[in-house]
Write an enzyme that holds these catalytic residues in place. Sequence first.
Site, PDB file in Angstrom:
ATOM      1  N   ILE A  45       0.595  -1.203   0.034  1.00 31.90           N
ATOM      2  CA  ILE A  45      -0.374   0.373   0.274  1.00 31.90           C
ATOM      3  C   ILE A  45       0.984   1.483  -0.225  1.00 31.90           C
ATOM      4  O   ILE A  45       0.154   2.489  -0.474  1.00 31.90           O
ATOM      5  CB  ILE A  45      -1.315   0.032   1.290  1.00 31.90           C
ATOM      6  CG1 ILE A  45      -0.607  -0.269   2.542  1.00 31.90           C
ATOM      7  CG2 ILE A  45      -2.338  -0.902   0.698  1.00 31.90           C
ATOM      8  CD1 ILE A  45      -1.840  -0.185   3.674  1.00 31.90           C
ATOM      9  N   GLY A  46       1.965   1.553   0.359  1.00 29.25           N
ATOM     10  CA  GLY A  46       3.272   2.633   0.199  1.00 29.25           C
ATOM     11  C   GLY A  46       2.974   2.801  -0.932  1.00 29.25           C
ATOM     12  O   GLY A  46       3.416   3.974  -1.683  1.00 29.25           O
ATOM     13  N   ASN A 119       4.231   5.214   6.489  1.00 27.36           N
ATOM     14  CA  ASN A 119       3.383   3.933   6.421  1.00 27.36           C
ATOM     15  C   ASN A 119       4.424   2.693   6.606  1.00 27.36           C
ATOM     16  O   ASN A 119       3.628   1.594   7.027  1.00 27.36           O
ATOM     17  CB  ASN A 119       3.470   4.102   4.824  1.00 27.36           C
ATOM     18  CG  ASN A 119       2.791   2.564   4.103  1.00 27.36           C
ATOM     19  OD1 ASN A 119       2.133   2.226   4.692  1.00 27.36           O
ATOM     20  ND2 ASN A 119       4.549   1.876   3.581  1.00 27.36           N
ATOM     21  N   TYR A 196       7.806 -11.367  25.762  1.00 26.43           N
ATOM     22  CA  TYR A 196       7.557 -11.206  25.107  1.00 26.43           C
ATOM     23  C   TYR A 196       6.490 -11.556  23.751  1.00 26.43           C
ATOM     24  O   TYR A 196       6.762 -12.806  24.154  1.00 26.43           O
ATOM     25  CB  TYR A 196       8.772 -11.025  23.804  1.00 26.43           C
ATOM     26  CG  TYR A 196       9.004 -10.143  22.352  1.00 26.43           C
ATOM     27  CD1 TYR A 196       8.454  -8.956  22.158  1.00 26.43           C
ATOM     28  CD2 TYR A 196       8.230 -11.138  21.529  1.00 26.43           C
ATOM     29  CE1 TYR A 196       8.007  -8.719  20.922  1.00 26.43           C
ATOM     30  CE2 TYR A 196       8.672 -11.077  19.937  1.00 26.43           C
ATOM     31  CZ  TYR A 196       8.552  -9.430  19.886  1.00 26.43           C
ATOM     32  OH  TYR A 196       8.058  -9.260  18.430  1.00 26.43           O
TER      33      TYR A 196
END
Length: 321
Positions: A45-46, A119, A196
């Site tokens: 999408i970038g 982005n 994590y």
Amino acid sequence: MGIYGMVTGKAGKSGFGSASTAEDVTRSIDANHVTAIITGGTSGIGLEAARVLAMRGAHVIIAARNPKAANESKEMILQMNPKARIDYLHLDLSSIKSVRSFVHHFLALNLPLNILINNAGVMFCPFQLTEDGIESQFATNHIGHFLLTNLLLEKMKSSAKESGIEGRIVNLSSVAHTYTYSEGIKFHGINDPHEYSEKKAYGQSKLSNLLHSNELSRRLQEEGVNITVNSVHPGLVTTNLFRYSGLGMTVFKAMSFFLWKNIPQGAATTCYVALHPDLKGVTGKYFADCNVTTPSKFATDKSLADKLWDFSIKLIDSLPK
């Protein structure tokens, strides 16, 4: 918009919906007067956002860490649009040194800066620390963009003042911001491998993008600066972000195929928020499917936003310049 709107593509109040593409939402918009930086503009999408902004006349600076991919993306855009104004500068968001170097080189170009689209990102990474000793998802998705935005802010302010053109900052968040640690941001365990979770760490970083947007929007409003700051959820889009996903995600995608967007649809909300004239003066909002939507309670927690801002500043200041 809800599940119904996502599945049917029905337009919302903006006139656009999940089926709208980046070209649809920017049709007839003249962006010749605009200079934009897009991080991670080499794929997904970038890249589509970079292509469409350049199509509308914007001077687009692709900020990315892979020179080969960046130059290939630039050539692809130029082949499709020989008049496109498209350039590349190296940026590795996981490196504080690289962020500072990028800003130095951009400012040396003496260009205005009207639009900043944060982005780029990583998702569901195995635990690892960056060269600065920060957990990689938090470092890349939040800290890198936080520093980049702060270092470019004066240029954006001066560009807005001198040109009269509203500056716009667009932070790509995600609906994943709702799936985070129980305290929202695990300030005392950011770099703890024993606590994590790759998915919760991703959600934490996306929540951080929203909190950053909201706090920066508030501060700029207090200053009376002609810059808006908004967050977007692009939707479920198959991109390189999913390279760390396993069998579980494959099964989820198969079961939810009707919710997924193609890349032109995935870039629509970004381009809408970055360029559409209907959003003049709209700031501190969260968009999905090109319409304002409501984020999680954590995302609107001002005290959490304040704490994250101070934490981010202190973390960056503790590192070598």
